[in-house]
Design a protein around this motif. Structure first.
Motif, PDB file in Angstrom:
ATOM      1  N   UNK A   1     120.592 -17.937  75.162  1.00 32.13           N
ATOM      2  CA  UNK A   1     119.755 -19.120  75.276  1.00 32.13           C
ATOM      3  C   UNK A   1     118.297 -18.751  75.365  1.00 32.13           C
ATOM      4  N   UNK A   2     117.513 -19.621  74.799  1.00 31.29           N
ATOM      5  CA  UNK A   2     116.063 -19.477  74.841  1.00 31.29           C
ATOM      6  C   UNK A   2     115.507 -20.811  75.342  1.00 31.29           C
ATOM      7  N   UNK A   3     114.597 -20.739  76.306  1.00 32.70           N
ATOM      8  CA  UNK A   3     114.036 -21.957  76.905  1.00 32.70           C
ATOM      9  C   UNK A   3     112.540 -22.012  76.634  1.00 32.70           C
ATOM     10  N   UNK A   4     112.079 -23.165  76.245  1.00 34.05           N
ATOM     11  CA  UNK A   4     110.663 -23.306  75.925  1.00 34.05           C
ATOM     12  C   UNK A   4     110.180 -24.703  76.350  1.00 34.05           C
ATOM     13  N   UNK A   5     108.930 -24.779  76.812  1.00 36.87           N
ATOM     14  CA  UNK A   5     108.355 -26.079  77.168  1.00 36.87           C
ATOM     15  C   UNK A   5     107.866 -26.785  75.907  1.00 36.87           C
ATOM     16  N   UNK A   6     108.089 -28.082  75.840  1.00 42.84           N
ATOM     17  CA  UNK A   6     107.594 -28.868  74.703  1.00 42.84           C
ATOM     18  C   UNK A   6     106.972 -30.168  75.214  1.00 42.84           C
ATOM     19  N   UNK A   7     106.164 -30.779  74.360  1.00 40.70           N
ATOM     20  CA  UNK A   7     105.685 -32.136  74.627  1.00 40.70           C
ATOM     21  C   UNK A   7     106.326 -33.022  73.578  1.00 40.70           C
ATOM     22  N   UNK A   8     106.928 -34.110  74.009  1.00 41.46           N
ATOM     23  CA  UNK A   8     107.608 -34.977  73.046  1.00 41.46           C
ATOM     24  C   UNK A   8     106.604 -35.684  72.144  1.00 41.46           C
ATOM     25  N   UNK A   9     106.892 -35.681  70.848  1.00 42.52           N
ATOM     26  CA  UNK A   9     106.053 -36.468  69.941  1.00 42.52           C
ATOM     27  C   UNK A   9     106.497 -37.933  70.009  1.00 42.52           C
ATOM     28  N   UNK A  10     105.779 -38.784  69.294  1.00 41.72           N
ATOM     29  CA  UNK A  10     106.027 -40.227  69.423  1.00 41.72           C
ATOM     30  C   UNK A  10     107.472 -40.578  69.075  1.00 41.72           C
ATOM     31  N   UNK A  11     108.003 -39.936  68.032  1.00 42.65           N
ATOM     32  CA  UNK A  11     109.359 -40.261  67.575  1.00 42.65           C
ATOM     33  C   UNK A  11     110.409 -39.833  68.603  1.00 42.65           C
ATOM     34  N   UNK A  12     110.264 -38.602  69.101  1.00 45.38           N
ATOM     35  CA  UNK A  12     111.209 -38.112  70.118  1.00 45.38           C
ATOM     36  C   UNK A  12     111.118 -38.961  71.380  1.00 45.38           C
ATOM     37  N   UNK A  13     109.872 -39.301  71.760  1.00 46.32           N
ATOM     38  CA  UNK A  13     109.666 -40.084  72.977  1.00 46.32           C
ATOM     39  C   UNK A  13     110.352 -41.432  72.859  1.00 46.32           C
ATOM     40  N   UNK A  14     110.254 -42.016  71.685  1.00 50.38           N
ATOM     41  CA  UNK A  14     110.876 -43.330  71.502  1.00 50.38           C
ATOM     42  C   UNK A  14     112.396 -43.224  71.645  1.00 50.38           C
ATOM     43  N   UNK A  15     112.988 -42.184  71.039  1.00 49.20           N
ATOM     44  CA  UNK A  15     114.438 -41.999  71.122  1.00 49.20           C
ATOM     45  C   UNK A  15     114.889 -41.781  72.563  1.00 49.20           C
ATOM     46  N   UNK A  16     114.033 -41.131  73.354  1.00 50.15           N
ATOM     47  CA  UNK A  16     114.398 -40.797  74.728  1.00 50.15           C
ATOM     48  C   UNK A  16     113.907 -41.828  75.737  1.00 50.15           C
ATOM     49  N   UNK A  17     113.267 -42.877  75.256  1.00 48.94           N
ATOM     50  CA  UNK A  17     112.800 -43.921  76.161  1.00 48.94           C
ATOM     51  C   UNK A  17     111.720 -43.437  77.097  1.00 48.94           C
ATOM     52  N   UNK A  18     110.908 -42.474  76.642  1.00 48.36           N
ATOM     53  CA  UNK A  18     109.814 -42.011  77.475  1.00 48.36           C
ATOM     54  C   UNK A  18     108.517 -42.164  76.687  1.00 48.36           C
ATOM     55  N   UNK A  19     107.433 -41.586  77.165  1.00 45.10           N
ATOM     56  CA  UNK A  19     106.159 -41.794  76.479  1.00 45.10           C
ATOM     57  C   UNK A  19     105.764 -40.545  75.694  1.00 45.10           C
ATOM     58  N   UNK A  20     105.084 -40.741  74.587  1.00 42.43           N
ATOM     59  CA  UNK A  20     104.632 -39.609  73.769  1.00 42.43           C
ATOM     60  C   UNK A  20     103.770 -38.704  74.619  1.00 42.43           C
ATOM     61  N   UNK A  21     103.984 -37.398  74.478  1.00 40.78           N
ATOM     62  CA  UNK A  21     103.229 -36.442  75.282  1.00 40.78           C
ATOM     63  C   UNK A  21     103.931 -36.066  76.572  1.00 40.78           C
ATOM     64  N   UNK A  22     105.051 -36.748  76.891  1.00 40.93           N
ATOM     65  CA  UNK A  22     105.810 -36.393  78.103  1.00 40.93           C
ATOM     66  C   UNK A  22     106.376 -34.977  77.933  1.00 40.93           C
ATOM     67  N   UNK A  23     106.579 -34.302  79.058  1.00 39.49           N
ATOM     68  CA  UNK A  23     107.050 -32.917  79.027  1.00 39.49           C
ATOM     69  C   UNK A  23     108.555 -32.855  78.795  1.00 39.49           C
ATOM     70  N   UNK A  24     108.966 -31.879  77.997  1.00 39.64           N
ATOM     71  CA  UNK A  24     110.395 -31.664  77.752  1.00 39.64           C
ATOM     72  C   UNK A  24     110.713 -30.187  77.791  1.00 39.64           C
ATOM     73  N   UNK A  25     112.011 -29.886  77.814  1.00 43.83           N
ATOM     74  CA  UNK A  25     112.469 -28.505  77.775  1.00 43.83           C
ATOM     75  C   UNK A  25     113.333 -28.335  76.540  1.00 43.83           C
ATOM     76  N   UNK A  26     112.960 -27.397  75.714  1.00 44.63           N
ATOM     77  CA  UNK A  26     113.779 -27.108  74.537  1.00 44.63           C
ATOM     78  C   UNK A  26     114.620 -25.876  74.846  1.00 44.63           C
TER      79      UNK A  26
END
Ligand code: 16G
Length: 241
Positions: free
Chosen positions: A182-207
């Motif tokens: 496994x490889x873990x990396x920090x990401x910021x959700x783009x507008x499309x991902x944020x919409x799918x996840x019900x959060x706001x664009x630029x919110x922090x995520x873990x890939x």
């Protein structure tokens, strides 16, 4: 006092101000996971707003996964999921262990051939047929993660055998992963991902990219985008080289 005062003179609607105040209280740990929010009636009185405003603000935060409602008990700060970074469990198993119901919705499900990049990461020969499963994962109906999985077609009897759990389908076919990288990396959700996840664009995520094997044979490569506000990754470390 955990939740800051609202200002009727400000341009943002009161329910949005309240949402902001609750988010802020959670961030600075004035409100803790699993902590009960004051009853709507009390809060309305305390903040001099209508119960409808409170209700509307909470509805939005529940939909975002920040708050949860419990029948007859009130509204609580959602507890983050603690997930082991070193156990080879599936999303369905992780949720079952917490008494939460795992569901998914399909973004896409297709058959194809490995990309040159996948053929390298999985050690598969070019052109190997694969299935791709792209899903939104939910816990008790709240979006938690986006997952993009590629599975060699030879590991499943058919693309439609994956219904809720990919690992269950792999286990039934005799290819349950028993080792993974496994490889873990920090990401910021783009507008499309944020919409799918019900959060706001630029919110922090873990890939997390997981490459999984069954007795040395590559059976999975998955990119999981977990909501940063929903997960703590934990691991036990032992002294040693
Ligand atoms: C987890 C795995 C993912 C796997 C999925 C299967 C991590 C970081 N990722 O999300 O690689 O494909 O579980 O879940 O744990 P399922 O059996 O519920 O479909």
């Amino acid at each position: 006092e955990a939740i800051g005062a609202l200002d009727a003179q400000r341009s943002a609607p009161l329910y949005q101000q309240l949402q902001h105040a609750v988010r802020e209280a959670i961030e600075r740990h004035a409100l803790r996971p699993d902590e009960a929010l004051p009853p709507e009636r009390d809060l309305a009185q305390e903040l001099s707003v209508s119960r409808i405003t409170i209700r509307k603000a909470f509805d939005g935060l529940v939909a975002e996964g920040l708050l949860t409602r419990r029948q007859g008990a009130g509204t609580f700060v959602a507890a983050r999921v603690e997930k082991s970074f070193s156990k080879l469990t599936s999303f369905s198993e992780d949720m079952a262990a917490r008494g939460r119901k795992a569901t998914s919705s399909w973004l896409n499900r297709s058959e194809g051939a490995v990309t040159p990049e996948e053929s390298l990461t999985l050690g598969l020969s070019p052109g190997t047929p694969v299935y791709r499963f792209n899903r939104i994962r939910y816990a008790d109906g709240l979006p938690m993660a986006l997952e993009y999985s590629t599975i060699p077609a030879a590991c499943l009897p058919g693309i439609e055998t994956v219904t809720t759990s990919l690992y269950r389908a792999l286990a039934e076919a005799g290819y349950r992963p028993n080792r993974a990288l496994q490889r873990l990396r920090a990401v910021l959700f783009n507008a499309e991902q944020a919409e799918l996840l019900g959060t706001t664009a630029g919110a922090a995520g873990l890939l997390i990219e997981r490459r999984a094997f069954h007795n040395g044979q590559a059976v999975e490569v998955t990119q999981s985008y977990y909501r940063g506000d929903a997960y703590d990754f934990v691991a036990e470390l032992n002294d040693g080289p």
